[in-house]
Scaffold this active site. Structure first.
Site, PDB file in Angstrom:
ATOM      1  N   GLN A 144      -3.579  -1.550   9.798  1.00  0.00           N
ATOM      2  CA  GLN A 144      -3.603  -2.872   9.159  1.00  0.00           C
ATOM      3  C   GLN A 144      -4.237  -3.914  10.084  1.00  0.00           C
ATOM      4  OE1 GLN A 144      -2.766  -3.602   5.923  1.00  0.00           O
ATOM      5  NE2 GLN A 144      -3.573  -5.640   6.376  1.00  0.00           N
ATOM      6  N   ASP A 198     -10.199   3.923   4.906  1.00  0.00           N
ATOM      7  CA  ASP A 198     -10.352   2.474   4.728  1.00  0.00           C
ATOM      8  C   ASP A 198     -11.765   2.018   5.128  1.00  0.00           C
ATOM      9  OD1 ASP A 198      -9.234   0.072   3.913  1.00  0.00           O
ATOM     10  OD2 ASP A 198      -8.528  -0.470   5.912  1.00  0.00           O
ATOM     11  N   LYS A 212       0.843  -1.199   0.000  1.00  0.00           N
ATOM     12  CA  LYS A 212       0.000   0.000   0.000  1.00  0.00           C
ATOM     13  C   LYS A 212       0.876   1.246   0.000  1.00  0.00           C
ATOM     14  CE  LYS A 212      -3.689  -2.545   2.248  1.00  0.00           C
ATOM     15  NZ  LYS A 212      -4.244  -3.026   3.514  1.00  0.00           N
TER      16      LYS A 212
END
Ligand code: NAP
Length: 281
Positions: free
Chosen positions: A99, A122, A55
């Site tokens: 994450q 996200d 990413k």
């Protein structure tokens, strides 16, 4: 009439999204704004480390800054939340990606909830989920958003279609069910307690597989001409759909790898730039 078989090429869809993102990054640069995504990795899980690295690298390829934060395995919930709050306050950061999964002693939900809605690129906060349910979220979860992007790119009809989503996780199955519903599909969401899953999948015009089990969806579950979107990503680059079997029945299908995965990252980049553009206003 013989319908043409379509392999839904996630790399091509991702490239289209990224080209547009790159142009917008260039424009922001001309205004002295550099979009920046903060990524937080807690602990030493090798897969998570790889995902975060991918990413960050993708950000940099498009001119988006990436602030990479790596916290030790023994980080507490309080320490992680404090780190997120600091990033919330930083005017240089446009998006925050924590994450998943974090080490099991951490309250992951509390950490996600600490991310401010303005930086939740996200789509992991309950506020973001609520907005998505109402149909006005700025940053829907990236994998569901990727599935919808593929559908839009290939102009797959959704309205009035029966979509069967296998899986109900808060980051995938549930939000994609809501997004399909918001596009006027009739949606059935299945899970581990669903009775006679194959017969339900057999009714689907659109199948979304989000189970986390390799080759789980079988060819004889698929109605002729269905569209299959496989979000699964299991060890050995294997999807949740038995591709060989389902390919013959489907009208269109995403491969694994090269399907939903690459589009997911491009949606994260897009959301980060969407957020940076708000800085400009
Ligand atoms: P998850 O949290 O483990 O959820 C799996 C879902 O599948 C649950 O709702 C579970 O039902 C359901 N399920 C399990 N066994 C089932 C069965 N026998 N029949 C019907 N439903 C069953 O997984 P996730 O995070 O949503 O991820 C799903 C897949 O997507 C994984 O392969 C993951 O690697 C992949 N993924 C891909 C991306 C990407 O960018 N491509 C991103 C995220 C995840 P219950 O709720 O009843 O337990």
């Amino acid at each position: 009439m013989v319908l043409e078989k379509l392999i839904l090429d996630g790399i091509a869809v991702a490239n289209t999204v990224k080209e547009h993102v790159k142009e917008r990054v260039e424009y922001l640069k001309s205004k002295d704004i550099r979009p920046c995504l903060a990524t937080i990795l807690v602990g030493n899980d090798p897969s998570s480390a790889t995902y975060v690295k991918m990413k960050g690298n993708e950000c940099e390829r498009l001119g988006i800054l990436s602030k990479r934060i790596h916290l030790p395995e023994e980080t507490t919930t309080e320490e992680l939340v404090a780190c997120i709050i600091e990033l919330n306050h930083s005017t240089d950061i446009d998006g925050i990606l924590l994450q998943h999964p974090v080490p099991s002693h951490i309250d992951e939900r509390a950490a996600f909830e600490a991310i401010s809605i303005e930086k939740d690129v996200d789509g992991v906060t309950s506020q973001g989920f609520g907005q998505l349910a109402f149909g006005f979220s700025d940053y829907p979860c990236c994998t569901p958003a990727a599935i919808m992007q593929i559908i839009e790119h290939y102009k797959i009809p959704v309205e009035g279609k029966h979509a069967v989503v296998i899986g109900r996780s808060p980051i995938l199955g549930k939000p994609v069910s809501l997004m399909l519903l918001n596009k006027n599909a009739t949606v059935t969401t299945c899970h581990s307690k669903t009775v006679d899953l194959p017969s339900i999948v057999k009714q689907a015009d659109i199948v979304v597989a989000a189970v986390g089990k390799p080759n789980f969806v079988k060819g004889d579950w698929i109605k002729d001409g269905a569209v299959i979107l496989d979000a699964g990503y299991n060890k050995g680059n294997i999807g949740d759909v038995d591709y060989e079997e389902c390919f013959n029945k489907a009208r269109a299908i995403t491969p694994v790898p090269g399907g939903v995965g690459p589009v997911t990252i491009s949606m994260l980049l897009k959301h980060t730039v969407d957020s940076a553009e708000k800085r400009e206003k």
